[in-house]
Scaffold this motif. Sequence first.
Motif, PDB file in Angstrom:
ATOM      1  N   ASP A   1       0.841  -1.188   0.000  1.00  0.00           N
ATOM      2  CA  ASP A   1       0.000   0.000   0.000  1.00  0.00           C
ATOM      3  C   ASP A   1       0.881   1.245   0.000  1.00  0.00           C
ATOM      4  N   CYS A   2       0.349   2.311  -0.544  1.00  0.00           N
ATOM      5  CA  CYS A   2       1.077   3.580  -0.631  1.00  0.00           C
ATOM      6  C   CYS A   2       0.030   4.682  -0.659  1.00  0.00           C
ATOM      7  N   TYR A   3       0.125   5.643   0.270  1.00  0.00           N
ATOM      8  CA  TYR A   3      -0.848   6.724   0.300  1.00  0.00           C
ATOM      9  C   TYR A   3      -0.276   7.947   0.992  1.00  0.00           C
ATOM     10  N   SER A   4      -0.939   9.073   0.813  1.00  0.00           N
ATOM     11  CA  SER A   4      -0.541  10.301   1.500  1.00  0.00           C
ATOM     12  C   SER A   4      -1.805  11.055   1.908  1.00  0.00           C
ATOM     13  N   GLN A   5      -1.645  11.921   2.888  1.00  0.00           N
ATOM     14  CA  GLN A   5      -2.772  12.707   3.386  1.00  0.00           C
ATOM     15  C   GLN A   5      -2.291  14.082   3.814  1.00  0.00           C
ATOM     16  N   PRO A   6      -3.117  15.096   3.629  1.00  0.00           N
ATOM     17  CA  PRO A   6      -2.796  16.410   4.191  1.00  0.00           C
ATOM     18  C   PRO A   6      -3.291  16.494   5.630  1.00  0.00           C
ATOM     19  N   GLY A   7      -2.622  17.283   6.448  1.00  0.00           N
ATOM     20  CA  GLY A   7      -3.083  17.557   7.802  1.00  0.00           C
ATOM     21  C   GLY A   7      -3.516  19.013   7.880  1.00  0.00           C
ATOM     22  N   TYR A   8      -4.715  19.263   8.406  1.00  0.00           N
ATOM     23  CA  TYR A   8      -5.256  20.616   8.493  1.00  0.00           C
ATOM     24  C   TYR A   8      -5.063  21.174   9.901  1.00  0.00           C
ATOM     25  N   GLN A   9      -5.139  22.474  10.011  1.00  0.00           N
ATOM     26  CA  GLN A   9      -4.890  23.171  11.260  1.00  0.00           C
ATOM     27  C   GLN A   9      -5.755  22.648  12.421  1.00  0.00           C
ATOM     28  N   ALA A  10      -7.001  22.309  12.168  1.00  0.00           N
ATOM     29  CA  ALA A  10      -7.900  21.859  13.230  1.00  0.00           C
ATOM     30  C   ALA A  10      -7.792  20.355  13.513  1.00  0.00           C
ATOM     31  N   ASP A  11      -7.041  19.616  12.718  1.00  0.00           N
ATOM     32  CA  ASP A  11      -6.889  18.173  12.921  1.00  0.00           C
ATOM     33  C   ASP A  11      -5.992  17.895  14.122  1.00  0.00           C
TER      34      ASP A  11
ATOM     35  N   GLY B   1      11.769   7.378  14.431  1.00  0.00           N
ATOM     36  CA  GLY B   1      12.678   6.469  15.126  1.00  0.00           C
ATOM     37  C   GLY B   1      12.564   5.074  14.548  1.00  0.00           C
ATOM     38  N   THR B   2      12.799   4.070  15.400  1.00  0.00           N
ATOM     39  CA  THR B   2      12.819   2.691  14.911  1.00  0.00           C
ATOM     40  C   THR B   2      11.426   2.150  14.607  1.00  0.00           C
ATOM     41  N   GLU B   3      10.394   2.750  15.209  1.00  0.00           N
ATOM     42  CA  GLU B   3       9.015   2.363  14.921  1.00  0.00           C
ATOM     43  C   GLU B   3       8.195   3.614  14.613  1.00  0.00           C
ATOM     44  N   PRO B   4       8.337   4.134  13.384  1.00  0.00           N
ATOM     45  CA  PRO B   4       7.624   5.377  13.044  1.00  0.00           C
ATOM     46  C   PRO B   4       6.110   5.200  13.108  1.00  0.00           C
TER      47      PRO B   4
ATOM     48  N   ASN C   1       0.455  20.487   7.310  1.00  0.00           N
ATOM     49  CA  ASN C   1       1.446  19.428   7.157  1.00  0.00           C
ATOM     50  C   ASN C   1       0.880  18.369   6.216  1.00  0.00           C
ATOM     51  N   ALA C   2       1.709  17.388   5.907  1.00  0.00           N
ATOM     52  CA  ALA C   2       1.284  16.271   5.065  1.00  0.00           C
ATOM     53  C   ALA C   2       2.180  15.090   5.385  1.00  0.00           C
ATOM     54  N   TYR C   3       1.704  13.902   5.052  1.00  0.00           N
ATOM     55  CA  TYR C   3       2.519  12.721   5.273  1.00  0.00           C
ATOM     56  C   TYR C   3       2.238  11.684   4.203  1.00  0.00           C
ATOM     57  N   ALA C   4       3.209  10.806   4.014  1.00  0.00           N
ATOM     58  CA  ALA C   4       3.072   9.691   3.083  1.00  0.00           C
ATOM     59  C   ALA C   4       3.485   8.423   3.817  1.00  0.00           C
ATOM     60  N   VAL C   5       2.799   7.332   3.508  1.00  0.00           N
ATOM     61  CA  VAL C   5       3.069   6.050   4.146  1.00  0.00           C
ATOM     62  C   VAL C   5       3.179   4.984   3.057  1.00  0.00           C
ATOM     63  N   VAL C   6       4.191   4.126   3.190  1.00  0.00           N
ATOM     64  CA  VAL C   6       4.369   3.006   2.274  1.00  0.00           C
ATOM     65  C   VAL C   6       4.501   1.742   3.117  1.00  0.00           C
ATOM     66  N   HIS C   7       3.671   0.733   2.808  1.00  0.00           N
ATOM     67  CA  HIS C   7       3.734  -0.567   3.466  1.00  0.00           C
ATOM     68  C   HIS C   7       4.334  -1.556   2.473  1.00  0.00           C
ATOM     69  N   THR C   8       5.409  -2.234   2.873  1.00  0.00           N
ATOM     70  CA  THR C   8       6.030  -3.218   1.982  1.00  0.00           C
ATOM     71  C   THR C   8       5.341  -4.566   2.145  1.00  0.00           C
ATOM     72  N   LEU C   9       5.535  -5.439   1.174  1.00  0.00           N
ATOM     73  CA  LEU C   9       4.956  -6.776   1.235  1.00  0.00           C
ATOM     74  C   LEU C   9       5.568  -7.605   2.360  1.00  0.00           C
TER      75      LEU C   9
ATOM     76  N   LEU D   1       7.553  -0.656   6.933  1.00  0.00           N
ATOM     77  CA  LEU D   1       6.778   0.570   6.912  1.00  0.00           C
ATOM     78  C   LEU D   1       7.730   1.738   6.709  1.00  0.00           C
ATOM     79  N   ASP D   2       7.381   2.623   5.807  1.00  0.00           N
ATOM     80  CA  ASP D   2       8.172   3.840   5.606  1.00  0.00           C
ATOM     81  C   ASP D   2       7.211   5.017   5.715  1.00  0.00           C
ATOM     82  N   VAL D   3       7.605   6.018   6.510  1.00  0.00           N
ATOM     83  CA  VAL D   3       6.777   7.179   6.770  1.00  0.00           C
ATOM     84  C   VAL D   3       7.577   8.427   6.417  1.00  0.00           C
ATOM     85  N   GLU D   4       6.953   9.337   5.701  1.00  0.00           N
ATOM     86  CA  GLU D   4       7.579  10.625   5.377  1.00  0.00           C
ATOM     87  C   GLU D   4       6.629  11.725   5.810  1.00  0.00           C
ATOM     88  N   TYR D   5       7.161  12.687   6.576  1.00  0.00           N
ATOM     89  CA  TYR D   5       6.363  13.775   7.117  1.00  0.00           C
ATOM     90  C   TYR D   5       6.905  15.101   6.610  1.00  0.00           C
TER      91      TYR D   5
END
Length: 183
Positions: free
Chosen positions: A122-132, A139-142, A159-167, A171-175
């Motif tokens: 899976d691979c997805y990203s989301q925006p974060g809004y001021q009221a969220d 670290g080792t467990e993002p 802000n925004a973030y992206a998440v990638v789940h490997t088979l 897990l890889d997280v980018e903020y």
Amino acid sequence: MSDEPNEINAQGMMHELQKELALLDELAAPLTTGAEILRHVKVLLTGNGKAAKALRQCWPQTIREAVFRCAALGLVPDGQMCAIIPRQVKKRDGTVLGSAAHCEAGYRGLVWLVMGTGHYKDCYSQPGYQADEFRVELGTEPRIIHIPQTQGPRGPVVNAYAVVHTLTGGLDVEYSDAEDLAD
């Protein structure tokens, strides 16, 4: 390449691209057909808007290269998978030499390419809004905790973030914060 930015003949360019993309279909059997790419390029080159006019001012060879870069990636230049974007080429002193077309993968195209490798679940990203409600742990467990505001205005994107789940369970997280997004 000529130093003078003359508007290209869109129909002539379409005819040349049609022949070249047909050859590409025969040789490489790409993921995206030349006909599909050609349909979108025709809209880009023959339109009446500012973007079409700017693209027609590009050096023809750079349009050809951008179209083939899209085809090589298997992406359609529809503005979502990828886009063909004109950019001015300047000397160091700021003198404009002309315009060159560039292929740029969009968010959907990048996700499609990542998922097409077969290494990711899976691979997805989301925006974060001021009221969220938003919390990031690295670290080792993002981990990202994002609870969207569901009632009332959410405010601007901060802000925004992206998440990638490997088979294999990785897990890889980018903020990115507001400053990163502005760049």
